[in-house]
Design a protein around this motif. Structure first.
Motif, short mmCIF file in Angstrom:
data_model
loop_
_atom_site.label_atom_id
_atom_site.label_comp_id
_atom_site.label_asym_id
_atom_site.label_seq_id
_atom_site.Cartn_x
_atom_site.Cartn_y
_atom_site.Cartn_z
N ALA A 1 0.27 -0.97 0.00
CA ALA A 1 -0.12 -0.35 -0.10
C ALA A 1 1.04 1.18 -0.04
CB ALA A 1 -1.19 0.03 0.86
N VAL A 2 2.19 0.81 0.12
CA VAL A 2 3.44 2.40 0.06
C VAL A 2 3.85 2.22 -1.54
CG1 VAL A 2 4.40 3.91 1.57
CG2 VAL A 2 3.11 2.19 2.75
N PRO B 1 15.05 7.38 -6.21
CA PRO B 1 15.78 8.36 -5.79
C PRO B 1 15.92 9.09 -7.07
CG PRO B 1 16.56 6.69 -4.79
CD PRO B 1 15.00 5.93 -5.40
N ASP B 2 16.20 8.64 -8.39
CA ASP B 2 15.90 9.17 -9.74
C ASP B 2 15.65 10.20 -9.87
OD1 ASP B 2 18.44 7.77 -9.53
OD2 ASP B 2 17.76 6.39 -11.16
N GLU B 3 13.88 10.25 -9.48
CA GLU B 3 12.78 10.90 -10.05
C GLU B 3 12.27 12.31 -8.53
OE1 GLU B 3 9.89 7.91 -10.09
OE2 GLU B 3 10.21 7.17 -12.37
N ARG B 4 13.03 11.96 -7.37
CA ARG B 4 12.98 12.42 -6.73
C ARG B 4 13.06 13.99 -6.72
NH1 ARG B 4 10.99 15.83 -3.36
NH2 ARG B 4 11.35 16.04 -1.40
N GLU B 5 13.64 14.94 -7.52
CA GLU B 5 13.72 16.16 -8.34
C GLU B 5 12.27 16.69 -8.87
OE1 GLU B 5 16.28 18.65 -7.47
OE2 GLU B 5 16.48 17.42 -5.86
N GLU B 6 11.44 15.75 -9.34
CA GLU B 6 10.44 16.07 -9.67
C GLU B 6 9.29 15.82 -8.98
OE1 GLU B 6 10.33 13.04 -13.38
OE2 GLU B 6 12.68 13.20 -13.42
N LEU C 1 8.31 7.35 3.15
CA LEU C 1 8.08 7.00 1.92
C LEU C 1 9.92 7.08 0.63
CD1 LEU C 1 5.94 10.21 1.90
CD2 LEU C 1 5.78 8.54 0.68
N GLY C 2 10.72 6.92 1.88
CA GLY C 2 11.96 6.73 1.64
C GLY C 2 12.98 8.22 0.77
#
Length: 242
Positions: free
Chosen positions: A45-46, A51-56, A85-86
């Motif tokens: 569910a989570v 990390p590669d998409e964090r900036e977006e 959420l990491g």
């Protein structure tokens, strides 16, 4: 009011569904032994953020203090949201007005311990921006003048005022505070409602011994497209006396 009522029941149903699914996957002995900490997570569910998409992504949260407990709830909630959420940092956190006794007006004194904890989290780079909810012009001005890290937003409940109060609008404009709207009920989760959900899901548990401390609602938004990628709630409760 309909939206608020719906949100209240929806949340209770979510808690019950999560507890049902979690309790069906664990050993009955775990519940029977009544440990002080039960981590009720349904992993599918989570969704952790790549990390590669964090900036977006923009990760924002609203924190509701349920129990009359210490301000350390604020740090616990933010740490848990980052872990779930990491991510290393939340982009914004709004704190709902903490509960006060009936007949008592929310004052700066009530807010200060929570706000100081939020300021510490900004200074340690766990949060970028912090905001408030349901403060009138006087309350917002008092907080703004006292605070080291200034609120960058204030949410206004449109159920209680259909038009933004002019004095609040003027103050917010002067100090570059964003005014947002919301339709959360005054009490998003009551102790009784949480205990009912707990009792219905895990009959072996002594539900009356468990009290909710805080509830955090998060949303992950894709900045470029303005769409919500994921959202959810994280809740912490504790056993009385533990």
């Amino acid at each position: 009011m309909a939206g608020s009522e719906h949100k209240y029941h929806f949340l209770r149903d979510c808690i019950q569904k999560t507890l049902n699914e979690w309790s069906s996957q664990i050993s009955p002995d775990l519940v029977r032994e009544f440990p002080d900490v039960l981590e009720c997570t349904v992993s599918h569910a989570v969704e952790k953020i790549n990390p590669d998409e964090r900036e977006e992504m923009k990760v924002s949260a609203k924190l509701f203090i349920v129990g009359s407990n210490s301000s350390s709830s604020t740090k616990n909630a933010v740490d848990m949201a980052c872990s779930v959420l990491g991510v290393a940092q939340l982009d914004s956190v709004i704190i709902a007005s903490p509960p006060v006794e009936d007949g008592v007006n929310l004052s700066l004194e009530h807010l200060q311990p929570y706000w100081e904890e939020l300021e510490n989290l900004v200074q340690s780079k766990k949060i970028v921006a912090i905001g408030t909810s349901d403060l009138d012009k006087t309350q917002l001005e008092q907080l703004y003048q006292w605070a080291q890290v200034k609120p960058n937003s204030n949410q206004v409940n449109l159920a209680s005022c259909c038009v933004m109060p002019p004095d609040l609008t003027a103050f917010a404009k002067q100090f570059d505070i964003q005014l947002l709207t919301h339709n959360d009920p005054k009490e998003l989760l009551s102790e009784a409602s949480f205990q009912e959900a707990l009792q219905d899901s895990i009959p072996d548990i002594q539900a009356h011994e468990w009290v909710p401390l805080w509830l955090l609602r998060y949303s992950v938004i894709v900045k470029s497209r303005g769409i919500i990628k994921s959202k959810g709630y994280i809740l912490q409760a504790k056993r009385r006396g533990s």
